[in-house]
Design a protein around this motif. Structure first.
Motif, short mmCIF file in Angstrom:
data_model
loop_
_atom_site.label_atom_id
_atom_site.label_comp_id
_atom_site.label_asym_id
_atom_site.label_seq_id
_atom_site.Cartn_x
_atom_site.Cartn_y
_atom_site.Cartn_z
N LEU A 60 38.05 -24.93 5.24
CA LEU A 60 37.32 -26.14 5.64
C LEU A 60 36.53 -25.89 6.93
N PHE A 61 37.17 -25.27 7.91
CA PHE A 61 36.48 -24.98 9.16
C PHE A 61 35.29 -24.07 8.92
N ILE A 62 35.48 -23.00 8.16
CA ILE A 62 34.41 -22.03 7.93
C ILE A 62 33.25 -22.66 7.16
N PHE A 63 33.54 -23.31 6.03
CA PHE A 63 32.48 -23.82 5.16
C PHE A 63 31.81 -25.09 5.68
N ILE A 64 32.56 -25.91 6.41
CA ILE A 64 31.99 -27.18 6.87
C ILE A 64 31.41 -27.08 8.27
N TRP A 65 32.00 -26.31 9.16
CA TRP A 65 31.51 -26.28 10.54
C TRP A 65 30.78 -24.99 10.90
N LEU A 66 31.34 -23.86 10.58
CA LEU A 66 30.79 -22.59 11.04
C LEU A 66 29.54 -22.15 10.27
N LEU A 67 29.64 -22.06 8.94
CA LEU A 67 28.52 -21.54 8.15
C LEU A 67 27.23 -22.37 8.25
N PRO A 68 27.29 -23.71 8.22
CA PRO A 68 26.02 -24.45 8.38
C PRO A 68 25.32 -24.16 9.71
N ALA A 69 26.07 -23.99 10.78
CA ALA A 69 25.47 -23.70 12.08
C ALA A 69 24.80 -22.33 12.09
N VAL A 70 25.49 -21.33 11.54
CA VAL A 70 24.92 -19.98 11.49
C VAL A 70 23.73 -19.95 10.53
N ARG A 71 23.87 -20.60 9.39
CA ARG A 71 22.78 -20.64 8.41
C ARG A 71 21.53 -21.28 9.01
N TRP A 72 21.69 -22.37 9.75
CA TRP A 72 20.54 -23.03 10.38
C TRP A 72 19.89 -22.12 11.42
N LYS A 73 20.72 -21.42 12.16
CA LYS A 73 20.20 -20.54 13.21
C LYS A 73 19.34 -19.41 12.63
N ARG A 74 19.69 -18.92 11.45
CA ARG A 74 18.98 -17.80 10.83
C ARG A 74 17.73 -18.23 10.06
N TRP A 75 17.72 -19.47 9.56
CA TRP A 75 16.62 -19.92 8.69
C TRP A 75 15.34 -20.11 9.48
N ARG A 76 14.31 -19.38 9.10
CA ARG A 76 12.99 -19.52 9.71
C ARG A 76 11.93 -19.26 8.65
N TYR A 77 10.75 -19.77 8.90
CA TYR A 77 9.64 -19.53 7.97
C TYR A 77 8.33 -19.60 8.73
N GLU A 78 7.30 -19.03 8.12
CA GLU A 78 5.96 -19.13 8.66
C GLU A 78 4.97 -18.95 7.52
N VAL A 79 3.90 -19.74 7.55
CA VAL A 79 2.88 -19.67 6.51
C VAL A 79 1.60 -19.13 7.14
N PHE A 80 1.13 -18.02 6.59
CA PHE A 80 -0.13 -17.42 7.01
C PHE A 80 -1.15 -17.63 5.88
N GLU A 81 -2.40 -17.27 6.12
CA GLU A 81 -3.42 -17.44 5.08
C GLU A 81 -3.14 -16.56 3.87
N GLN A 82 -2.58 -15.38 4.09
CA GLN A 82 -2.38 -14.42 3.00
C GLN A 82 -0.95 -14.38 2.45
N GLU A 83 0.00 -14.98 3.17
CA GLU A 83 1.40 -14.84 2.76
C GLU A 83 2.29 -15.92 3.36
N ILE A 84 3.47 -16.04 2.78
CA ILE A 84 4.53 -16.92 3.30
C ILE A 84 5.67 -15.98 3.70
N TYR A 85 6.15 -16.15 4.90
CA TYR A 85 7.20 -15.29 5.45
C TYR A 85 8.45 -16.14 5.62
N ILE A 86 9.52 -15.78 4.91
CA ILE A 86 10.77 -16.54 4.92
C ILE A 86 11.90 -15.63 5.38
N GLN A 87 12.71 -16.14 6.30
CA GLN A 87 13.89 -15.41 6.77
C GLN A 87 15.11 -16.30 6.57
#
Length: 159
Positions: A60-87
């Motif tokens: 419960l601690f890992i899936f409800i509290w820890l993983l969402p925080a780490v997942r949010w920290k890693r999620w990034r994106y950027e849209v350029f004219e030639q491509e979409i960059y997703i991390q």
């Protein structure tokens, strides 16, 4: 090597992921409750029950509290004219580049939990797969969908 994408998803994504994880964890909680209730009838030793509850509480601690925080920290994106960059990623960080010329269509998705928080997911489809940019503010998601749609059409017209 490219620099890290600059755009983050909405901070409310953590709340959405925590609610979804809580819903998924209901079944193990109910199962643990049933096993606890029938412990004597099924002759389950106390130490097995304690270990089971300890594992469930850790999950419960890992899936409800820890993983969402780490997942949010890693999620990034950027849209350029030639491509979409997703991390994205938790332990293994994946960096994906989607060429605009490959984009076939772009959708926004909004389930009940996302809708409650005013968020939406942008889905970018190519011939091979679909890439998701989750939990953006609704207006941002609509603008991003339209921008990607325009950039993808421009690429097709030039070819």
């Amino acid at each position: 090597m490219k620099t890290q994408p600059s755009n983050r998803i909405a901070a409310n994504a953590k709340k959405v992921w925590r609610i979804n994880a809580s819903l998924y964890m209901l079944l193990p909680i109910i199962a643990a409750g049933v096993v606890t209730y029938f412990q004597n009838a099924w002759s389950i030793p106390d130490y097995i029950l304690y270990i089971g509850w300890a594992v469930l509480i850790a999950a419960l601690f890992i899936f409800i509290w820890l993983l969402p925080a780490v997942r949010w920290k890693r999620w990034r994106y950027e849209v350029f004219e030639q491509e979409i960059y997703i991390q994205s990623g938790i332990l293994i960080v994946t960096q994906t580049i989607v060429p605009m010329i490959r984009v076939q269509h772009v959708d926004t998705e909004q389930g009940p939990v996302l809708k409650k928080f005013g968020l939406a997911t942008v889905s970018v489809s190519t011939a091979a797969t679909t890439h998701h940019i989750p939990a953006l503010a609704l207006e941002e998601a609509l603008e991003l969908r339209d921008r990607i749609g325009v950039l993808a059409r421009v690429e097709e017209d030039d070819v």
